[in-house]
Design an enzyme around this catalytic site. Sequence first.
Site, PDB file in Angstrom:
ATOM      1  N   ASP A  84      41.191  33.683  48.030  1.00 60.29           N
ATOM      2  CA  ASP A  84      40.729  33.796  46.649  1.00 60.29           C
ATOM      3  C   ASP A  84      39.347  33.160  46.475  1.00 60.29           C
ATOM      4  OD1 ASP A  84      43.078  35.013  45.948  1.00 60.29           O
ATOM      5  OD2 ASP A  84      43.981  33.234  45.054  1.00 60.29           O
ATOM      6  N   PHE A  85      38.663  33.572  45.439  1.00 56.53           N
ATOM      7  CA  PHE A  85      37.364  33.020  45.062  1.00 56.53           C
ATOM      8  C   PHE A  85      37.386  31.492  45.020  1.00 56.53           C
ATOM      9  CE2 PHE A  85      34.904  31.423  41.372  1.00 56.53           C
ATOM     10  CZ  PHE A  85      33.615  31.718  41.790  1.00 56.53           C
TER      11      PHE A  85
END
Length: 317
Positions: A84-85
């Site tokens: 994820d970011f």
Amino acid sequence: MLLERKVESIAVAWLSDMETARIDNLCILYQSSDFLVVNKHWDIRIDSKMWYEKLTVQSQLKHRFPELVDPDTYYGFRFCHQLDFSTSGALCIAFSKLAAAKAYRCFRDRLVTKVYLALVRGHVAVNRMLIEHAIGKNTNEGKTHMMCTEETQGCQNPKPSQTEMIVLAKGFYSGDPVTKVLLQPLTGRTHQLRVHCMAVGHPIVGDFTYSLKTDSNPYRMMLHAYHLRIPMEGELIEVTTADPFTHMVDSNLELGSWVNNLHDIIERLKGKSVTEQCDRDSMLEIQAEKTQVKKTSEETEEERDKYLQWLNEWTMS
């Protein structure tokens, strides 16, 4: 039997976890002729089609290794999995279609070991738990970018999901009670660790999205991909990063004594992975000796089409 070719990890200086990501501070954990493992920074996307997002892992790779950019792929590099970011940690990249296919088979056959470290809100009461909430898409207004557990109204197509949580230490972050935990996803659902921690009443510190935009004080979300093992034929990738959740890295964090020893847990997981791989290889050898299976041309063609379809999807993702 599995042939293991261990390639020495590249010695790199540990990038301070509180340092902002730049185009030139990509941290390399491992490199061979076929693969690269980087220590992805927090709050940076792996890749992006948006013109305004200039800083991604993709752009860092192009800056560091311009000669390794593959023109046959959309992004120039083949990412073997996703982070994820907001999540930092070990991220594997393949340098060719053949290498990517080898890694893909390990993920498909669930041979990959992934271990995460996290700080969660509150003091977790039990030292070990298996979280088994099924996870699906949240269809509620304003939350369609999120996942949810099957108990949530509007949860679409929930799928079985399992995460093992092991308490490492308890303490405080900026005066608030927190627990440092090891998380091992046994399935691979989108946002699985974040959703499961929230489901058991211990959301990840700094998870802005799943706290419904209330947990915004920490400088980052405290989730890190700590250990990665991919046992491919011909090459074993096994990487352990530095631990970013310590008082030395972040003075806001004060932890008590260890409840479970992190090093011992990782060593046990390594031993378990090796044993399971040996058992699997032995079983395959016995099956091959007992049955001489000749695949028809139709079966071979079907497998080939499936493989080519995956490669095409890989270059577009």
